[in-house]
Write an enzyme that holds these catalytic residues in place. Structure first.
Site, PDB file in Angstrom:
ATOM      1  N   GLU A 167       0.865  -1.191   0.000  1.00  0.00           N
ATOM      2  CA  GLU A 167       0.000   0.000   0.000  1.00  0.00           C
ATOM      3  C   GLU A 167       0.894   1.232   0.000  1.00  0.00           C
ATOM      4  O   GLU A 167       1.843   1.301   0.775  1.00  0.00           O
ATOM      5  CB  GLU A 167      -0.934  -0.005   1.223  1.00  0.00           C
ATOM      6  CG  GLU A 167      -1.834   1.208   1.344  1.00  0.00           C
ATOM      7  CD  GLU A 167      -2.628   1.529   0.075  1.00  0.00           C
ATOM      8  OE1 GLU A 167      -3.473   0.719  -0.323  1.00  0.00           O
ATOM      9  OE2 GLU A 167      -2.391   2.600  -0.519  1.00  0.00           O
ATOM     10  N   ASP A 223       5.046   0.846  -4.411  1.00  0.00           N
ATOM     11  CA  ASP A 223       4.299   0.430  -5.594  1.00  0.00           C
ATOM     12  C   ASP A 223       4.388  -1.096  -5.783  1.00  0.00           C
ATOM     13  O   ASP A 223       5.476  -1.648  -5.983  1.00  0.00           O
ATOM     14  CB  ASP A 223       4.915   1.155  -6.802  1.00  0.00           C
ATOM     15  CG  ASP A 223       4.154   0.890  -8.092  1.00  0.00           C
ATOM     16  OD1 ASP A 223       3.274   0.011  -8.106  1.00  0.00           O
ATOM     17  OD2 ASP A 223       4.457   1.585  -9.083  1.00  0.00           O
ATOM     18  N   ASP A 272      -8.390   0.801  -7.700  1.00  0.00           N
ATOM     19  CA  ASP A 272      -8.922   2.067  -8.232  1.00  0.00           C
ATOM     20  C   ASP A 272      -9.491   1.816  -9.624  1.00  0.00           C
ATOM     21  O   ASP A 272      -8.786   1.295 -10.490  1.00  0.00           O
ATOM     22  CB  ASP A 272      -7.803   3.109  -8.300  1.00  0.00           C
ATOM     23  CG  ASP A 272      -7.246   3.406  -6.911  1.00  0.00           C
ATOM     24  OD1 ASP A 272      -7.944   4.043  -6.118  1.00  0.00           O
ATOM     25  OD2 ASP A 272      -6.122   2.962  -6.622  1.00  0.00           O
ATOM     26  N   LYS A 327     -12.425   7.311 -16.063  1.00  0.00           N
ATOM     27  CA  LYS A 327     -12.371   8.024 -17.354  1.00  0.00           C
ATOM     28  C   LYS A 327     -11.547   7.245 -18.365  1.00  0.00           C
ATOM     29  O   LYS A 327     -10.499   6.690 -18.027  1.00  0.00           O
ATOM     30  CB  LYS A 327     -11.723   9.395 -17.157  1.00  0.00           C
ATOM     31  CG  LYS A 327     -12.585  10.325 -16.345  1.00  0.00           C
ATOM     32  CD  LYS A 327     -11.947  11.692 -16.225  1.00  0.00           C
ATOM     33  CE  LYS A 327     -12.825  12.583 -15.368  1.00  0.00           C
ATOM     34  NZ  LYS A 327     -12.077  13.653 -14.739  1.00  0.00           N
ATOM     35  N   ASP A 368     -16.473  -3.114  -7.650  1.00  0.00           N
ATOM     36  CA  ASP A 368     -17.887  -2.734  -7.653  1.00  0.00           C
ATOM     37  C   ASP A 368     -18.194  -1.869  -8.881  1.00  0.00           C
ATOM     38  O   ASP A 368     -19.229  -1.221  -8.923  1.00  0.00           O
ATOM     39  CB  ASP A 368     -18.244  -1.978  -6.360  1.00  0.00           C
ATOM     40  CG  ASP A 368     -17.415  -0.726  -6.193  1.00  0.00           C
ATOM     41  OD1 ASP A 368     -16.455  -0.524  -6.972  1.00  0.00           O
ATOM     42  OD2 ASP A 368     -17.709   0.061  -5.274  1.00  0.00           O
ATOM     43  N   THR A 407     -17.182  -5.216   2.887  1.00  0.00           N
ATOM     44  CA  THR A 407     -16.804  -3.934   3.487  1.00  0.00           C
ATOM     45  C   THR A 407     -18.065  -3.108   3.753  1.00  0.00           C
ATOM     46  O   THR A 407     -19.108  -3.353   3.139  1.00  0.00           O
ATOM     47  CB  THR A 407     -15.888  -3.136   2.537  1.00  0.00           C
ATOM     48  OG1 THR A 407     -16.623  -2.895   1.336  1.00  0.00           O
ATOM     49  CG2 THR A 407     -14.630  -3.894   2.190  1.00  0.00           C
ATOM     50  N   LYS A 408     -17.929  -2.092   4.622  1.00  0.00           N
ATOM     51  CA  LYS A 408     -19.072  -1.216   4.952  1.00  0.00           C
ATOM     52  C   LYS A 408     -19.605  -0.575   3.672  1.00  0.00           C
ATOM     53  O   LYS A 408     -20.789  -0.536   3.399  1.00  0.00           O
ATOM     54  CB  LYS A 408     -18.594  -0.079   5.875  1.00  0.00           C
ATOM     55  CG  LYS A 408     -18.697  -0.430   7.334  1.00  0.00           C
ATOM     56  CD  LYS A 408     -18.245   0.751   8.178  1.00  0.00           C
ATOM     57  CE  LYS A 408     -16.862   0.456   8.719  1.00  0.00           C
ATOM     58  NZ  LYS A 408     -16.046   1.517   9.175  1.00  0.00           N
ATOM     59  N   PHE A 409     -18.645  -0.113   2.900  1.00  0.00           N
ATOM     60  CA  PHE A 409     -18.935   0.574   1.654  1.00  0.00           C
ATOM     61  C   PHE A 409     -19.678  -0.359   0.681  1.00  0.00           C
ATOM     62  O   PHE A 409     -20.628   0.014   0.011  1.00  0.00           O
ATOM     63  CB  PHE A 409     -17.560   1.028   1.180  1.00  0.00           C
ATOM     64  CG  PHE A 409     -17.358   1.197  -0.254  1.00  0.00           C
ATOM     65  CD1 PHE A 409     -17.791   2.343  -0.872  1.00  0.00           C
ATOM     66  CD2 PHE A 409     -16.678   0.233  -0.988  1.00  0.00           C
ATOM     67  CE1 PHE A 409     -17.555   2.517  -2.208  1.00  0.00           C
ATOM     68  CE2 PHE A 409     -16.448   0.406  -2.315  1.00  0.00           C
ATOM     69  CZ  PHE A 409     -16.893   1.547  -2.928  1.00  0.00           C
ATOM     70  N   GLU A 410     -19.268  -1.633   0.721  1.00  0.00           N
ATOM     71  CA  GLU A 410     -19.884  -2.629  -0.161  1.00  0.00           C
ATOM     72  C   GLU A 410     -21.323  -2.928   0.284  1.00  0.00           C
ATOM     73  O   GLU A 410     -22.240  -3.006  -0.528  1.00  0.00           O
ATOM     74  CB  GLU A 410     -19.012  -3.885  -0.055  1.00  0.00           C
ATOM     75  CG  GLU A 410     -19.343  -4.996  -0.970  1.00  0.00           C
ATOM     76  CD  GLU A 410     -18.336  -6.147  -0.786  1.00  0.00           C
ATOM     77  OE1 GLU A 410     -17.311  -5.983  -0.084  1.00  0.00           O
ATOM     78  OE2 GLU A 410     -18.598  -7.215  -1.330  1.00  0.00           O
TER      79      GLU A 410
HETATM   80  C1  LIG Z   1      -9.884   1.945  -3.992  1.00  0.00           C
HETATM   81  S1  LIG Z   1      -8.670   1.558  -2.821  1.00  0.00           S
HETATM   82  C2  LIG Z   1      -9.221  -0.015  -2.192  1.00  0.00           C
HETATM   83  C3  LIG Z   1      -8.543  -0.373  -0.908  1.00  0.00           C
HETATM   84  C4  LIG Z   1      -8.931  -1.729  -0.285  1.00  0.00           C
HETATM   85  N1  LIG Z   1      -8.457  -2.836  -1.079  1.00  0.00           N
HETATM   86  C5  LIG Z   1     -10.418  -1.833  -0.046  1.00  0.00           C
HETATM   87  O1  LIG Z   1     -11.044  -2.750  -0.570  1.00  0.00           O
HETATM   88  O2  LIG Z   1     -10.952  -0.973   0.685  1.00  0.00           O
HETATM   89  C6  LIG Z   1      -7.261   1.103  -3.804  1.00  0.00           C
HETATM   90  C7  LIG Z   1      -5.948   1.189  -3.021  1.00  0.00           C
HETATM   91  O3  LIG Z   1      -4.895   0.675  -3.830  1.00  0.00           O
HETATM   92  C8  LIG Z   1      -3.735   1.438  -3.588  1.00  0.00           C
HETATM   93  N2  LIG Z   1      -2.866   1.231  -4.755  1.00  0.00           N
HETATM   94  C9  LIG Z   1      -3.168   1.515  -6.049  1.00  0.00           C
HETATM   95  N3  LIG Z   1      -2.161   1.142  -6.850  1.00  0.00           N
HETATM   96  C10 LIG Z   1      -1.202   0.608  -6.051  1.00  0.00           C
HETATM   97  C11 LIG Z   1       0.073   0.064  -6.308  1.00  0.00           C
HETATM   98  N4  LIG Z   1       0.563  -0.012  -7.544  1.00  0.00           N
HETATM   99  N5  LIG Z   1       0.798  -0.385  -5.264  1.00  0.00           N
HETATM  100  C12 LIG Z   1       0.299  -0.303  -3.996  1.00  0.00           C
HETATM  101  N6  LIG Z   1      -0.906   0.211  -3.693  1.00  0.00           N
HETATM  102  C13 LIG Z   1      -1.643   0.664  -4.708  1.00  0.00           C
HETATM  103  C14 LIG Z   1      -4.251   2.843  -3.397  1.00  0.00           C
HETATM  104  O4  LIG Z   1      -3.349   3.636  -2.671  1.00  0.00           O
HETATM  105  C15 LIG Z   1      -5.559   2.600  -2.643  1.00  0.00           C
HETATM  106  O5  LIG Z   1      -5.352   2.643  -1.250  1.00  0.00           O
END
Ligand SMILES: C[S@@+](CC[C@H](N)C(=O)[O-])C[C@H]1O[C@@H](n2cnc3c(N)ncnc32)[C@H](O)[C@@H]1O
Length: 249
Positions: free
Chosen positions: A99, A126, A149, A153, A185, A221-224
């Protein structure tokens, strides 16, 4: 005439190491005081420094050298809710969470402390580079990519993690029989995931040819839960690494 010292051309380092397209942007947002304390006090034990050479997983987890518990990688653990839940539920596996968002790393450290989780480590870097440099091929029993993520777009679609070359890399890092579990989602991304994963010759769809039921180990998840109440969908995909790319179902 342009002064050649000011001419715009890429620096030598950029030519040798062109910047890749990232799947994240570094979000603003400060850590809470609890997260800051966790980062200060717990990171030395639970956050592994990124390194451009293979991780010694047994040393990193403090296992006795003979113990070779399966290693599961999570890409983008966010605030770590699912990560901590799953690691607590599966003490016979080791978990490595990647993360880049510092408050998320702090939040997961707090959960590690609260639940006394000895089988979870974090790399705050990363995941694309972590998998390329720190993890050998065929070293993983599983990979979790939960709600990556979606990059809605069109011009940002290139930032999505689940694309053919990266999925091929992920598949090569799985042991035969290991699994890749993605969830999203966002329906267009779910469709992309299904197309890309199904086209990867090293992977076989555990669900036959469509989406999987949510495996019980992945908590809602809560959001889910809120999304489901509002009639939004969630799609899980679970694919298994084949012995070789030539095998077929
Ligand atoms: C939309 S969030 C979802 C977080 C979690 N998996 C959840 O279900 O709540 C996506 C996460 O992936 C992380 N992220 C995106 N690309 C990444 C990468 N290449 N390496 C590490 N983390 C990454 C972002 O910082 C973000 O916290």
């Amino acid at each position: 005439m342009t002064d050649p010292r000011h001419a715009s051309r890429p620096a030598q380092a950029d030519v040798e190491h062109p910047r890749t397209i990232r799947s994240f942007v570094r979000r603003a947002g400060r850590s809470t005081s609890g997260q800051e304390r966790a980062l200060r006090e717990l990171a030395p034990r639970f956050v592994l420094p990124y390194q451009a050479r293979a991780l010694d997983a047994a040393a990193a987890f403090g296992d006795p050298p003979a113990s070779r518990l399966p290693l599961i990688l999570e890409i983008g653990s966010g605030m770590g809710d699912a990560t901590a839940h799953i690691a607590a539920r599966m003490p016979d596996k080791r978990f490595l969470a990647c993360e880049v968002h510092e408050p998320g790393v702090g939040a997961l450290l707090m959960k590690i402390e609260a639940a006394q989780l000895g089988n979870l480590r974090i790399v705050a870097h990363d995941a694309v580079e972590v998998i390329a440099h720190m993890l050998p091929e065929q070293s993983l029993a599983g990979i979790h990519v939960f709600f990556p993520d979606p990059w809605h777009k069109l011009r940002h679609h290139k930032r999505r993690l689940i694309q053919p070359p990266f999925v091929h890399t992920l598949a090569r890092h799985l042991q035969p029989g290991g699994y890749l579990h993605c969830a999203t989602d966002w329906q267009p991304y779910a469709e992309q995931m299904l197309a890309v994963l199904s086209a990867e010759p090293l992977l076989a769809n555990r669900a036959g040819d469509g989406y999987a039921q949510r495996p019980d180990y992945r908590p809602e998840t809560k959001f889910e839960r809120r999304g489901v109440r509002l009639g939004h969908g969630v799609w899980d995909l679970v694919f298994t690494r084949r012995e070789s790319a030539t095998a077929t179902d």
